[in-house]
Design a protein around this motif. Structure first.
Motif, mmCIF file in Angstrom:
data_model
loop_
_atom_site.group_PDB
_atom_site.id
_atom_site.type_symbol
_atom_site.label_atom_id
_atom_site.label_comp_id
_atom_site.label_asym_id
_atom_site.label_seq_id
_atom_site.Cartn_x
_atom_site.Cartn_y
_atom_site.Cartn_z
ATOM 1 N N CYS A 179 61.476 23.688 73.533
ATOM 2 C CA CYS A 179 61.478 23.747 72.058
ATOM 3 C C CYS A 179 60.441 22.792 71.462
ATOM 4 N N SER A 180 60.326 21.602 72.027
ATOM 5 C CA SER A 180 59.356 20.644 71.492
ATOM 6 C C SER A 180 57.921 21.102 71.771
ATOM 7 N N LEU A 181 57.706 21.716 72.919
ATOM 8 C CA LEU A 181 56.369 22.233 73.230
ATOM 9 C C LEU A 181 55.992 23.357 72.276
ATOM 10 N N LEU A 182 56.951 24.245 72.009
ATOM 11 C CA LEU A 182 56.673 25.334 71.071
ATOM 12 C C LEU A 182 56.411 24.788 69.671
ATOM 13 N N GLY A 183 57.159 23.721 69.296
ATOM 14 C CA GLY A 183 56.913 23.115 67.995
ATOM 15 C C GLY A 183 55.498 22.570 67.882
ATOM 16 N N GLU A 184 55.010 21.939 68.953
ATOM 17 C CA GLU A 184 53.641 21.423 68.948
ATOM 18 C C GLU A 184 52.625 22.554 68.867
ATOM 19 N N LEU A 185 52.902 23.646 69.551
ATOM 20 C CA LEU A 185 51.989 24.794 69.528
ATOM 21 C C LEU A 185 51.932 25.422 68.134
ATOM 22 N N VAL A 186 53.088 25.422 67.443
ATOM 23 C CA VAL A 186 53.101 25.924 66.055
ATOM 24 C C VAL A 186 52.264 25.005 65.169
ATOM 25 N N ASN A 187 52.459 23.701 65.329
ATOM 26 C CA ASN A 187 51.692 22.737 64.531
ATOM 27 C C ASN A 187 50.195 22.840 64.800
ATOM 28 N N ASP A 188 49.845 23.180 66.054
ATOM 29 C CA ASP A 188 48.430 23.336 66.412
ATOM 30 C C ASP A 188 47.858 24.663 65.949
ATOM 31 N N GLY A 189 48.720 25.529 65.419
ATOM 32 C CA GLY A 189 48.264 26.835 64.958
ATOM 33 C C GLY A 189 48.002 27.831 66.070
ATOM 34 N N LYS A 190 48.518 27.552 67.271
ATOM 35 C CA LYS A 190 48.263 28.452 68.405
ATOM 36 C C LYS A 190 49.274 29.592 68.485
ATOM 37 N N ILE A 191 50.483 29.385 67.965
ATOM 38 C CA ILE A 191 51.483 30.448 67.932
ATOM 39 C C ILE A 191 52.100 30.466 66.546
ATOM 40 N N SER A 192 52.712 31.591 66.212
ATOM 41 C CA SER A 192 53.311 31.728 64.885
ATOM 42 C C SER A 192 54.689 31.092 64.857
ATOM 43 N N PRO A 193 55.166 30.685 63.690
ATOM 44 C CA PRO A 193 56.506 30.087 63.575
ATOM 45 C C PRO A 193 57.615 31.011 64.066
ATOM 46 N N ASP A 194 57.372 32.351 64.013
ATOM 47 C CA ASP A 194 58.399 33.292 64.471
ATOM 48 C C ASP A 194 58.754 33.083 65.943
ATOM 49 N N CYS A 195 57.817 32.553 66.708
ATOM 50 C CA CYS A 195 58.054 32.359 68.147
ATOM 51 C C CYS A 195 59.190 31.385 68.407
ATOM 52 N N LEU A 196 59.377 30.425 67.488
ATOM 53 C CA LEU A 196 60.460 29.469 67.673
ATOM 54 C C LEU A 196 61.815 30.166 67.676
ATOM 55 N N GLU A 197 61.925 31.255 66.907
ATOM 56 C CA GLU A 197 63.176 32.010 66.859
ATOM 57 C C GLU A 197 63.236 33.066 67.957
ATOM 58 N N ASN A 198 62.117 33.776 68.141
ATOM 59 C CA ASN A 198 62.101 34.880 69.113
ATOM 60 C C ASN A 198 62.161 34.405 70.558
ATOM 61 N N TYR A 199 61.651 33.218 70.823
ATOM 62 C CA TYR A 199 61.627 32.690 72.194
ATOM 63 C C TYR A 199 62.248 31.301 72.234
ATOM 64 N N SER A 200 63.436 31.204 71.645
ATOM 65 C CA SER A 200 64.070 29.890 71.472
ATOM 66 C C SER A 200 64.524 29.267 72.787
ATOM 67 N N THR A 201 64.717 30.079 73.812
ATOM 68 C CA THR A 201 65.227 29.573 75.096
ATOM 69 C C THR A 201 64.352 30.066 76.238
ATOM 70 N N LEU A 202 64.108 29.199 77.173
ATOM 71 C CA LEU A 202 63.452 29.597 78.416
ATOM 72 C C LEU A 202 64.528 29.657 79.497
ATOM 73 N N SER A 203 64.820 30.874 79.965
ATOM 74 C CA SER A 203 65.846 31.059 80.997
ATOM 75 C C SER A 203 65.217 30.878 82.372
ATOM 76 N N ILE A 204 65.882 30.087 83.204
ATOM 77 C CA ILE A 204 65.331 29.735 84.524
ATOM 78 C C ILE A 204 66.346 30.070 85.611
#
Length: 782
Positions: free
Chosen positions: A122-147
């Protein structure tokens, strides 16, 4: 299913490679595709994740890899992924490919890396949003990484699973080398020092020592006491004086002494030479990592791969903590990933702190048990108990089975160690009636751990009215207190018949009568697996791999008959582990309708430029639709598209040197046999337990005689219920793509191997090959 609902799942292999990774990739990819997922491969481990080396897989991408060692998608260790910036790149690449489900096949370091990526997700995705590399929607659509994780390691050093992918194949390589070395060692009366892999885990050295009858092992979990060098030399000398012509010392590469100082194989050799031994050293090295996977590694990799796909579709589970997919006996299990990793990594700390008793306990029950068995059978640490006056006889009944000789060796030495007087009966119950019985001593069974066949002999006779008086006379003559029958279904009928005679012969009520599973068919009650079946399946797979190579060159369908009588275990499991499209077994039945349906399936496959087809048939699957009938039917109907050959493997399935599993599990079975006897003796003051022992739910269990008899189907000569039946459908599903769902394999202009379609094939004999199949090339990766 809408595009939004389609899961996109990636798989990567990381760290050291191990044989069995490819079958795991194949099973996972195809099982996930059957559920509707889009599957991706990440090449070269975490390096590929950081550098966006991600490619989609189709059904044909993983064709033909089940028998290949290593990993077709490559593996590497990544320094960049260990940095947060590297993991940020990895997260971006996953999001770019719309992936938030990841299967990692590797060791504890690889699995720890996956969990770290998930915890920072989640923190990595937040940084990517701040960097403008991914859209804010990704935080909701890909909120969890299943392993999910599968342990790929030859060391078998992970908590949470009985066996890791690759460990059995590595053990097989070691045994092949040692079995070859023993012949030259005996010829020259030499001492050999063998170094095997293992780093901080001595599993390979331990089980190799048990399986080869080694004289001494050195492992990191149990360092030798001070003065061990002289103790080792003295023990080897005692062996020579007792009649042994060679000595064998196995050294784990991570072996240490009680002060934590490394013990090297060269040091051991030099010490032995200084003591007058003609010593040689062999460092096996990376030969242990490579080669064709064994049956067991193909089996566990396949069912763990399928279970991994199931996990990602258990939505609630997949959103929780990451899981480790492991094995408990024959069953696949899920465990909390990081609990297993932390417990595994704690062992290194315990070794560093010299808390060695805790180390052995942490390795698990089997490790501890094999360690105790080795110490007893190698004559290093005996119980030194007085003879207890009890006499036990072992005999075989039924067909020969690899593992019979290792079983008798363990039976003899473990029994002597506990104070029993041991006897061996030649030629089964018939020999018991004729008095063909010999006392077994420690050296009688020297060298038997590596031998196939049955030195005591075996036949199919059973107790009956014509020989029971002679049997009783010989039991009385030798004052036998316990009978152990190690053999097949006929042997179980024999002990059941002997049990029935108790009313007529009361003496039998004070004799323990136990059956133990020793048959390649795996068709006896009270156990999930029989000793000998693993060797037989490895022999079968060796033959099938060669048959498939011959078939590829000329567009052939092979119909292969395997043994097993009325039990389809060998056919079903060899089908699962070879990638055969169909298996015919009596339990499922063979009908004209099913044959017609399968014929149409093969016609469609060969129209799509398939070059090989494989059917495995159990020898008694059908009295009407015989192997030759099926061959003739398919040959006649498929003659314009493919050629057909039949092959009956026959008795090669019963021969050969026993596999690692058959050697060590027969030894483990005998260890538990004596534990059951001692419990019986303690409770009743004499031996009287009757029934059978076998492997169930990862342990060794006793089944009382009435339950054993109830479980037996005399008509079909197999248990009434068989645990492996569901695997038949799983095997078929992941071996044949569903033609009614073209989205699984390729667009219409491609065949199922992902290559352009060529002209229509009119005859297999005039077929000219116009493309290569790279998956069969051992140097090819995706």
């Amino acid at each position: 299913m809408s595009t939004k609902d389609i899961k996109r799942i990636a798989v990567l292999t990381s760290g050291g490679d191990s044989s069995g990774m490819n079958p795991a990739i194949r099973a996972f990819a195809r099982a996930a595709m059957l559920k509707g997922a889009e599957v991706f491969a990440i090449r070269e481990g975490y390096n590929g994740l950081v550098n966006d080396s991600i490619l989609p897989l189709n059904w044909g991408s993983v064709a033909g890899i089940i028998s290949r060692g290593g990993t077709i998608i490559g593996t590497a260790r990544s320094a960049e992924f260990r940095t947060r910036e590297g993991r940020k790149k990895a997260a971006f690449n996953l999001i770019k490919n719309k992936i938030n489900n990841l299967l990692v096949i590797g060791g504890d370091g690889s699995l720890t890396g996956a969990n770290l990526l998930r915890s920072e997700w989640c923190s990595l995705l937040g940084e990517l949003v701040n960097d403008g590399k991914i859209s804010p929607d990704c935080l909701e659509n890909y909120s969890t990484l299943s392993i999910a994780g599968i342990v790929g390691s030859i060391d078998n050093d992970m908590c949470g699973t009985d066996l890791t992918v690759g460990a059995d194949t590595a053990t097989r390589r070691i045994l092949e080398a040692i079995d070859s070395i023993l012949s030259t060692a005996v010829s020259h009366q030499r001492s050999f020092v063998i170094e095997v892999m293992g780093r901080n885990c001595g599993w390979l050295a331990l089980v190799s020592g048990v399986a080869t009858g080694a004289d001494y092992i050195l492992i990191p979990e149990s360092p030798p006491e001070k003065g061990w060098e002289q103790h080792m030399a003295d023990n080897l000398e005692k062996g020579r004086l007792s009649g042994r012509r060679c000595s064998l010392v196995i050294v784990s590469e991570g072996a240490i002494d009680s002060d934590g100082k490394p013990i090297t194989s060269s040091y051991v050799r030099q010490f032995l030479e200084d003591k007058g031994h003609d010593a040689r050293i062999t460092i096996l090295g990376h030969v242990q990592r490579g080669g064709t996977p064994t049956f067991l590694d193909r089996y566990i990799a396949t069912i763990m791969g399928v279970e991994s796909a199931n996990y990602f579709y258990d939505t609630k589970e997949a959103q929780k903590e990451p899981v480790l997919i492991g094995m408990s006996g024959t069953d696949v299990i899920r465990s909390p990933l990081m609990e297993c990793v932390k417990k595994t990594q704690s062992i290194a700390t315990l070794i560093k702190e010299k808390r060695f008793n805790e180390v052995v306990d942490c390795r698990g029950g089997m490790f501890k048990e094999f360690h105790e068995i080795f110490r007893a059978c190698s004559n290093l640490y005996r119980r030194k108990v007085e003879p207890n006056g009890l006499n036990i006889v072992i005999l075989h009944s039924g067909g020969p089975s690899p593992g019979m000789n290792p079983c008798v060796r363990a039976f003899t030495r473990l029994g002597i160690d506990r104070g029993y007087t041991m006897y061996g009966c030649f030629n089964g119950f018939g020999g018991l009636a004729l008095g063909e019985i010999q006392q077994l001593n420690w050296m009688t069974v020297n060298g038997w751990s590596v031998m196939g066949g049955a030195e005591l002999g075996t036949n199919r006779s059973v107790p009956n009215d014509s020989n029971i008086d002679a049997i009783m006379a010989n039991l009385e003559k030798l004052k036998i207190d316990a009978i152990l029958m190690f053999g097949g279904f006929n042997g179980y009928l024999g002990i059941a018949k002997l049990y029935e005679y108790r009313e007529k012969y009361p003496r039998l009520k004070k004799i323990s009568i136990i059956g133990a599973p020793g048959t390649i068919a795996n068709n006896v009650p009270g156990t999930n697996i029989s000793i000998g079946a693993d060797t037989s399946l490895n022999n079968t797979l060796d033959a099938l791999d060669k048959i498939k190579q011959s078939a590829v060159a000329s567009r052939r369908l092979f119909v292969v008959e395997v043994m097993g009588a009325h039990c389809g275990y060998l056919a079903a499991m060899s089908s699962l582990a070879s990638g055969a499209e169909r298996s015919y077994i009596m339990e499922k039945g063979v009908t004209l309708e099913s044959l017609t349906k399968d014929l149409k399936m093969f016609v469609e496959r060969f129209k799509r430029e398939h070059r090989i087809g494989l059917i495995i048939k159990s020898e008694s699957a059908s009295p009407t639709y015989t192997t030759h009938f099926i061959y003739s039917l398919f040959k006649e109907e498929g003659k314009h598209l493919f050629d057909v050959r039949e092959s009956i493997l026959g008795h090669l399935q019963q021969g050969g040197s026993p596999s690692a599993i058959d050697r060590i599990f027969s030894t483990r079975l005998m260890n538990h046999y004596f534990e059951f006897l001692e419990k019986d003796l303690k409770e009743n003051n004499h031996l009287q337990m009757s029934g059978c022992i076998g492997f169930i739910d990862g342990g060794v269990h006793f089944t009382p005689m009435p339950e054993m008899i109830e479980e037996m189907s005399d008509k079909y000569r197999r248990p009434r219920s068989q645990w492996w039946m569901d695997l038949v459908d799983i095997s078929q599903n992941i071996s044949v793509f569903p033609l009614d769902d073209p989205s699984i394999f390729n667009p219409p202009n491609l065949n199922d191997l992902g290559r352009p379609k060529s002209h229509e094939i009119s005859s297999p004999t005039s077929y000219s090959q116009k493309s290569f199949d790279p998956n069969v090339n051992p140097q090819f990766t995706l």
